[in-house]
Design a protein around this motif. Sequence first.
Motif, PDB file in Angstrom:
ATOM      1  N   UNK A 180       0.822  -1.206   0.000  1.00 21.32           N
ATOM      2  CA  UNK A 180       0.000   0.000   0.000  1.00 21.32           C
ATOM      3  C   UNK A 180       0.857   1.257   0.000  1.00 21.32           C
ATOM      4  N   UNK A 181       1.973   1.251   0.706  1.00 25.07           N
ATOM      5  CA  UNK A 181       2.852   2.414   0.791  1.00 25.07           C
ATOM      6  C   UNK A 181       4.301   1.985   0.644  1.00 25.07           C
ATOM      7  N   UNK A 182       5.153   2.958   0.367  1.00 22.98           N
ATOM      8  CA  UNK A 182       6.591   2.671   0.294  1.00 22.98           C
ATOM      9  C   UNK A 182       7.150   2.320   1.664  1.00 22.98           C
ATOM     10  N   UNK A 183       6.507   2.834   2.727  1.00 20.14           N
ATOM     11  CA  UNK A 183       6.949   2.489   4.083  1.00 20.14           C
ATOM     12  C   UNK A 183       6.737   1.013   4.357  1.00 20.14           C
ATOM     13  N   UNK A 184       5.587   0.494   3.960  1.00 23.53           N
ATOM     14  CA  UNK A 184       5.332  -0.936   4.125  1.00 23.53           C
ATOM     15  C   UNK A 184       6.366  -1.757   3.359  1.00 23.53           C
ATOM     16  N   UNK A 185       6.666  -1.305   2.157  1.00 23.02           N
ATOM     17  CA  UNK A 185       7.648  -2.029   1.337  1.00 23.02           C
ATOM     18  C   UNK A 185       9.014  -2.055   2.017  1.00 23.02           C
ATOM     19  N   UNK A 186       9.424  -0.931   2.571  1.00 28.41           N
ATOM     20  CA  UNK A 186      10.734  -0.870   3.232  1.00 28.41           C
ATOM     21  C   UNK A 186      10.781  -1.774   4.455  1.00 28.41           C
ATOM     22  N   UNK A 187       9.683  -1.817   5.215  1.00 25.63           N
ATOM     23  CA  UNK A 187       9.655  -2.667   6.415  1.00 25.63           C
ATOM     24  C   UNK A 187       9.749  -4.140   6.025  1.00 25.63           C
TER      25      UNK A 187
END
Length: 268
Positions: A180-187
């Motif tokens: 959903x977000x780039x933050x989720x992807x990074x985590x």
Amino acid sequence: MNPPPWPGQQPPGQPGFPPPATPAVPPAGPPLPGGPGFPPPRRSGGGGALVWLLIVGAVLVLAVVGTGAVLVLGGDDDDSDRTSTLPSTSVPTYQSTTEPSPTSSGGAVDPSGVLGRTIRTAKGNTFTQAGTRTESCITRANSVLLPALRTHPCVGSMYSAVYASPSRQIITSVSILKFATSTDASIVKGYTNQEGWPKLLTPSDASGLPQPRADPAYWTRTWTQGANVIYAQSYWSSGGPTGGRDGSIFATAGELGVEVTNTLLWSN
């Protein structure tokens, strides 16, 4: 009657012959210094003492210089506080160490379209597809990645494709997950350090490629591009040891992973 005189002898008492001369004796005087064949005695004075002082001084100077040289040359070995820095070694983290740089433009926005029948990389190598798989992210995740996906669920399915290297000796499974977000992807990408990644794929039977032994050794590398996480998992088709970070398996995973990441970059 007196006997006749010897030849050259003056008759005593006869006129015309002077009395015999008495040889002259030189008057006695002080003895000459030294005798014949011997040098005159050496005069005493301060010269000898000065020479000895110079010799002693030179010896002392050499001793001091030698001591100093020993201290300078041996100081590092005697320094108990000295530490050495050695190259450190670490367990492979199975993730990309460099950010990809743009190398191409164009391509499909849909991840399934990015994983085409062939992929030609910026290095000029063409990789041929040997199977595809579209499946739920939860189903494809291993036991370490699964908890991360439950907290940060992916959007849609996981798109994967298996590729053979030009020599057909190295197999690479490439997977794309969208979040959903780039933050989720990074985590989610961060779980790669804990060996959290998709289950490994092997070539399809129709590809004609040999199937490696069960669970072969492989390298997994990851990248993020926006809200996407890209996995590249490479191994020898024979199932042999992968080698280190300077080996062909690690390099091939990086080559394909960077190419797919760049394609997604220029597609959005």
